[in-house]
Design a protein around this motif. Sequence first.
Motif, PDB file in Angstrom:
ATOM      1  N   ASP A   1       0.870  -1.170   0.000  1.00  0.00           N
ATOM      2  CA  ASP A   1       0.000   0.000   0.000  1.00  0.00           C
ATOM      3  C   ASP A   1       0.909   1.221   0.000  1.00  0.00           C
ATOM      4  O   ASP A   1       1.606   1.486   0.979  1.00  0.00           O
ATOM      5  CB  ASP A   1      -0.884  -0.015   1.247  1.00  0.00           C
ATOM      6  CG  ASP A   1      -1.972   1.051   1.215  1.00  0.00           C
ATOM      7  OD1 ASP A   1      -1.976   1.872   0.277  1.00  0.00           O
ATOM      8  OD2 ASP A   1      -2.806   1.067   2.133  1.00  0.00           O
TER       9      ASP A   1
ATOM     10  N   PHE B   1       2.185   5.749  -6.550  1.00  0.00           N
ATOM     11  CA  PHE B   1       1.524   5.903  -5.257  1.00  0.00           C
ATOM     12  C   PHE B   1       0.023   5.657  -5.385  1.00  0.00           C
ATOM     13  O   PHE B   1      -0.647   6.275  -6.205  1.00  0.00           O
ATOM     14  CB  PHE B   1       1.771   7.299  -4.684  1.00  0.00           C
ATOM     15  CG  PHE B   1       3.137   7.460  -4.087  1.00  0.00           C
ATOM     16  CD1 PHE B   1       3.403   7.013  -2.801  1.00  0.00           C
ATOM     17  CD2 PHE B   1       4.169   8.027  -4.830  1.00  0.00           C
ATOM     18  CE1 PHE B   1       4.667   7.139  -2.247  1.00  0.00           C
ATOM     19  CE2 PHE B   1       5.438   8.167  -4.289  1.00  0.00           C
ATOM     20  CZ  PHE B   1       5.688   7.717  -2.989  1.00  0.00           C
ATOM     21  N   ARG B   2      -0.468   4.792  -4.540  1.00  0.00           N
ATOM     22  CA  ARG B   2      -1.899   4.517  -4.491  1.00  0.00           C
ATOM     23  C   ARG B   2      -2.658   5.743  -4.000  1.00  0.00           C
ATOM     24  O   ARG B   2      -3.768   6.033  -4.454  1.00  0.00           O
ATOM     25  CB  ARG B   2      -2.149   3.323  -3.568  1.00  0.00           C
ATOM     26  CG  ARG B   2      -3.589   2.895  -3.448  1.00  0.00           C
ATOM     27  CD  ARG B   2      -3.699   1.676  -2.542  1.00  0.00           C
ATOM     28  NE  ARG B   2      -5.078   1.335  -2.275  1.00  0.00           N
ATOM     29  CZ  ARG B   2      -5.454   0.432  -1.391  1.00  0.00           C
ATOM     30  NH1 ARG B   2      -4.535  -0.220  -0.690  1.00  0.00           N
ATOM     31  NH2 ARG B   2      -6.718   0.170  -1.191  1.00  0.00           N
ATOM     32  N   LYS B   3      -2.060   6.449  -3.054  1.00  0.00           N
ATOM     33  CA  LYS B   3      -2.608   7.715  -2.582  1.00  0.00           C
ATOM     34  C   LYS B   3      -1.486   8.727  -2.553  1.00  0.00           C
ATOM     35  O   LYS B   3      -0.398   8.434  -2.056  1.00  0.00           O
ATOM     36  CB  LYS B   3      -3.214   7.573  -1.184  1.00  0.00           C
ATOM     37  CG  LYS B   3      -3.727   8.900  -0.611  1.00  0.00           C
ATOM     38  CD  LYS B   3      -4.345   8.709   0.766  1.00  0.00           C
ATOM     39  CE  LYS B   3      -4.847  10.039   1.317  1.00  0.00           C
ATOM     40  NZ  LYS B   3      -5.497   9.873   2.643  1.00  0.00           N
TER      41      LYS B   3
ATOM     42  N   ASP C   1      -0.948  12.827  -1.575  1.00  0.00           N
ATOM     43  CA  ASP C   1      -1.621  13.980  -0.976  1.00  0.00           C
ATOM     44  C   ASP C   1      -0.664  15.172  -0.925  1.00  0.00           C
ATOM     45  O   ASP C   1       0.373  15.106  -0.261  1.00  0.00           O
ATOM     46  CB  ASP C   1      -2.083  13.604   0.438  1.00  0.00           C
ATOM     47  CG  ASP C   1      -3.007  14.644   1.056  1.00  0.00           C
ATOM     48  OD1 ASP C   1      -2.789  15.855   0.826  1.00  0.00           O
ATOM     49  OD2 ASP C   1      -3.934  14.246   1.784  1.00  0.00           O
TER      50      ASP C   1
ATOM     51  N   LEU D   1      -4.320   2.342   6.464  1.00  0.00           N
ATOM     52  CA  LEU D   1      -3.284   1.623   5.732  1.00  0.00           C
ATOM     53  C   LEU D   1      -3.509   0.119   5.757  1.00  0.00           C
ATOM     54  O   LEU D   1      -3.982  -0.436   6.749  1.00  0.00           O
ATOM     55  CB  LEU D   1      -1.915   1.909   6.349  1.00  0.00           C
ATOM     56  CG  LEU D   1      -1.188   3.192   5.953  1.00  0.00           C
ATOM     57  CD1 LEU D   1       0.048   3.340   6.817  1.00  0.00           C
ATOM     58  CD2 LEU D   1      -0.812   3.159   4.491  1.00  0.00           C
TER      59      LEU D   1
ATOM     60  N   ARG E   1       1.706   5.207  -0.107  1.00  0.00           N
ATOM     61  CA  ARG E   1       1.092   6.480   0.244  1.00  0.00           C
ATOM     62  C   ARG E   1       2.156   7.572   0.266  1.00  0.00           C
ATOM     63  O   ARG E   1       3.254   7.356   0.785  1.00  0.00           O
ATOM     64  CB  ARG E   1       0.447   6.398   1.632  1.00  0.00           C
ATOM     65  CG  ARG E   1      -0.488   5.188   1.834  1.00  0.00           C
ATOM     66  CD  ARG E   1      -1.855   5.464   1.291  1.00  0.00           C
ATOM     67  NE  ARG E   1      -2.764   4.334   1.471  1.00  0.00           N
ATOM     68  CZ  ARG E   1      -3.952   4.415   2.074  1.00  0.00           C
ATOM     69  NH1 ARG E   1      -4.354   5.569   2.591  1.00  0.00           N
ATOM     70  NH2 ARG E   1      -4.730   3.359   2.157  1.00  0.00           N
TER      71      ARG E   1
ATOM     72  N   MET F   1       5.286   4.332   2.927  1.00  0.00           N
ATOM     73  CA  MET F   1       4.758   5.684   3.120  1.00  0.00           C
ATOM     74  C   MET F   1       5.893   6.692   3.028  1.00  0.00           C
ATOM     75  O   MET F   1       6.891   6.576   3.737  1.00  0.00           O
ATOM     76  CB  MET F   1       4.061   5.817   4.479  1.00  0.00           C
ATOM     77  CG  MET F   1       3.537   7.229   4.748  1.00  0.00           C
ATOM     78  SD  MET F   1       2.790   7.449   6.401  1.00  0.00           S
ATOM     79  CE  MET F   1       1.177   6.737   6.107  1.00  0.00           C
TER      80      MET F   1
ATOM     81  N   ASP G   1      -3.861   8.689   8.326  1.00  0.00           N
ATOM     82  CA  ASP G   1      -3.877   7.640   7.316  1.00  0.00           C
ATOM     83  C   ASP G   1      -3.410   6.294   7.872  1.00  0.00           C
ATOM     84  O   ASP G   1      -3.671   5.255   7.260  1.00  0.00           O
ATOM     85  CB  ASP G   1      -2.982   8.051   6.137  1.00  0.00           C
ATOM     86  CG  ASP G   1      -3.561   7.620   4.807  1.00  0.00           C
ATOM     87  OD1 ASP G   1      -4.747   7.886   4.568  1.00  0.00           O
ATOM     88  OD2 ASP G   1      -2.826   6.998   4.014  1.00  0.00           O
TER      89      ASP G   1
END
Length: 431
Positions: free
Chosen positions: A120, A140-142, A144, A173, A122, A179, A169
């Motif tokens: 995952d 990146f999946r997310k 910001d 996760l 981020r 991350m 977050d």
Amino acid sequence: MRTRLILVAVAVCVIAGALLWLGPFRGNGTNVLFICVDTLRHDHLGYAGHERPVSPNIDALAARGLVFTNAYSQAGWTLPAMASLFTGLYPSATGATDFHHSLSWGLPTIAGILLDEGYDTRGFVSHVLLTPRHGLNNGFRKFDYSVLQTGHPHDTSTAGRISDLAIDDLNRLEEPFFMWVHYFDPHFEYLGHDEWSEFGDEPVERYDQEISFTDHHIGRLLDALGERGMLDRTIVIFTSDHGEEFGEHDGEFHYTSYEEVMRVPLVFAGPGIVPGETDVRAQQIDLMPTVLSMLGVDDAPEGLPGGNLLSGTYESSPVFMERDRPPGYHQRAIVDGDLKLVAIAPADTNLIPWAVRGTFSEIQNVSVGTYLFDLSEDPAETCDIYAQGDKRAERLIALLASFMDGEVAESDSVHIDEATRERLKALGYIQ
């Protein structure tokens, strides 16, 4: 028979040791938290001997981790340095060499490879040059970058907001995760913070205040990992993209290839990392092969120039550095052994789009020429021994010339709108 039993016992111990080393990484979902603090000098941290108590949380991380005391930036400013960190390639091979170029489309990144491995991924960033327009979101999946909307960078501190976003977050996760948390505040303009006002109000003193403010919020993030039971299965990597000048060579900000700009902190801490300190020379292109190797990822891109810093057999290779900012200069440098050679050539600013060309005040400490320093005898780079005819320069000039003949990536053009131009101007990149 006794000899054979001894040999068997030794072999069992060796295998067990290898399993202990590989166990925290391979196949059991070890997480990675990659913390990068923008514009953070390696020598302005407590564990590195800084005189002010600016970084208790980073120091605690260093105390339980492996500290690289001799780590280098590949470019000395944010965009190309971060591109090298995430691709394992030199700036010219990433394409992201200036504001009007992005990371070359299709280049494998740490995040993209780990996403394919089931991680995952981020990212939480706080720099205008790290938004999707420059390609650093690849994989990146997310991703910001909402803190850029919190206000003018001369008036706003973002470390607290970045930590808030990352901590929040953690509740969403999926493990294993990768991350990336990027903190911006030590970058110009240096804001004061009441809690650390005793440091003083000169620029370098406010810079230390910014470091302490950022350190506090890094501590919050690490505490949150611990409270959720994640820290014991998370490798924390801590570094910066580049350093900063405070008059050491009659300059300010980070326009040069001097050590105060090019040296960066680097710490690995977490399961399987033996605490300690090493002066092995590391560089940003080493991050990708190191991360992929320690996580047991077998399909790393071929031909990466860096190496696995944690392999136990890593050997320092020459550090090549390249930067095309400020406009008008191609700066190329090499560090090999105790010697550092810097070659600065003129560049045609007419090739740079107007929107990101800007106009600069005269920069006193960037001048066309070739410079050689013996870092063992002269770590402050005060004596140019090339000007004295030192013949050791010849080998480094040849190595640097060979490096500069390497492949240059085709990059994607980036349109810089007026709002972005104003942000770049506010941050001191253009005037």
